[in-house]
Design an enzyme around this catalytic site. Structure first.
Site, PDB file in Angstrom:
ATOM      1  N   LYS A 128       0.963  -1.087   0.126  1.00  0.00           N
ATOM      2  CA  LYS A 128      -0.039  -0.107  -0.049  1.00  0.00           C
ATOM      3  C   LYS A 128       0.958   1.157   0.059  1.00  0.00           C
ATOM      4  O   LYS A 128       1.695   1.335   0.898  1.00  0.00           O
ATOM      5  CB  LYS A 128      -0.738   0.158   1.211  1.00  0.00           C
ATOM      6  CG  LYS A 128      -2.376   0.591   1.058  1.00  0.00           C
ATOM      7  CD  LYS A 128      -3.004   0.425   2.546  1.00  0.00           C
ATOM      8  CE  LYS A 128      -4.342   1.181   2.274  1.00  0.00           C
ATOM      9  NZ  LYS A 128      -5.146   1.028   3.635  1.00  0.00           N
TER      10      LYS A 128
HETATM   11  O1  G3P Z   1      -9.428   2.300   4.654  1.00  0.00           O
HETATM   12  C1  G3P Z   1      -8.812   3.452   4.936  1.00  0.00           C
HETATM   13  C2  G3P Z   1      -9.781   3.522   6.164  1.00  0.00           C
HETATM   14  O2  G3P Z   1      -9.117   2.828   7.298  1.00  0.00           O
HETATM   15  C3  G3P Z   1      -9.807   4.938   6.814  1.00  0.00           C
HETATM   16  O3  G3P Z   1     -10.898   4.958   7.288  1.00  0.00           O
HETATM   17  O4  G3P Z   1     -12.583   5.945   8.639  1.00  0.00           O
HETATM   18  O5  G3P Z   1     -10.096   6.569   9.324  1.00  0.00           O
HETATM   19  O6  G3P Z   1     -11.304   7.619   7.475  1.00  0.00           O
HETATM   20  P1  G3P Z   1     -11.358   6.510   8.622  1.00  0.00           P
END
Ligand code: G3P
Length: 214
Positions: free
Chosen positions: A83
């Site tokens: 990634k």
């Molecule tokens: O896959 C990316 C994710 O982990 C981000 O999620 O909720 O931290 O924006 P969030």
């Protein structure tokens, strides 16, 4: 639609794997840090359970070190997807690693223009972040749909991962736009399974059954 779990928690991954609905896993440095365990050992353990694509993120910001870290991560397991955050250096690293046959997931994508460039650099996956766009007043799923349109229109060999998915409403929208993959927290999987009419239906069936056999 494929469902990936967005977590580094092995117990959660095992639980979803056992339900027969798990197609892959995505992690990020924040999720790994939450587990307070060795990064590479954790990722190796996740690969053993999933036996499918598992994204593990590089930490470096310069392309040379990104490539070095990416190669090291790819050695952990055949299931590793490296990634890489969307930056100019990230694009260059993506181009080099994908040229070596290593699958790359370009992350932190917030526009279809970034998606196009990541596809052209050879990304196997691109991750537009829906929730974080919603957070700043944009329509996150709309941007995910635009990224999916880039891939579909120009027939790139790239899969779109709708990331930063926070709710069952997001999941319904993901199905409407026919996104390739959604990566979701364990909590959202649990919410997807629940419906009050299912619970009420079971209670009614059991009550009727017990009355009939008395
Ligand atoms: O896959 C990316 C994710 O982990 C981000 O999620 O909720 O931290 O924006 P969030």
């Amino acid at each position: 639609m494929k469902i990936f779990l967005d977590t580094a928690n092995v117990e959660e991954i095992k639980m979803v794997k056992d339900l027969g609905v798990l197609d892959g896993v995505t992690t990020n440095p924040s999720l790994i840090a939450k587990e307070k365990k060795d990064f590479k050992k954790t990722v190796a353990e996740i690969c053993e359970v999933v036996k499918g694509p598992v994204s593990a993120e590089v930490i470096a910001l310069d392309w040379e070190t990104m490539v070095k870290e990416g190669r090291e991560l790819a050695e952990i397991s055949e299931h590793i997807v490296v990634k890489i955050p969307f930056t100019k250096d990230g694009l260059k690293a993506t181009s080099i690693l994908s040229g070596e046959g290593i699958d790359v997931n370009v992350t932190l994508i917030f526009s279809a223009n970034q998606a196009l460039l990541a596809c052209k650099a050879g990304a196997a996956y691109i991750s537009p972040f829906a929730g974080r766009l919603d957070d700043i007043g944009h329509d996150g799923i709309d941007v995910v749909a635009q990224c999916q349109a880039v891939v579909d229109t120009y027939d790139y060999d790239t899969e779109v991962i709708a990331a930063s998915i926070r709710s069952t409403a997001h999941m319904l929208q993901c199905q409407e736009i026919a996104v390739d993959i959604a990566t979701i927290p364990y909590k959202v999987i649990e919410q997807m399974m629940k419906h009050p009419l299912t619970d009420a239906g079971i209670a009614q069936f059991l009550a009727d059954w017990e009355n009939a056999v008395k």
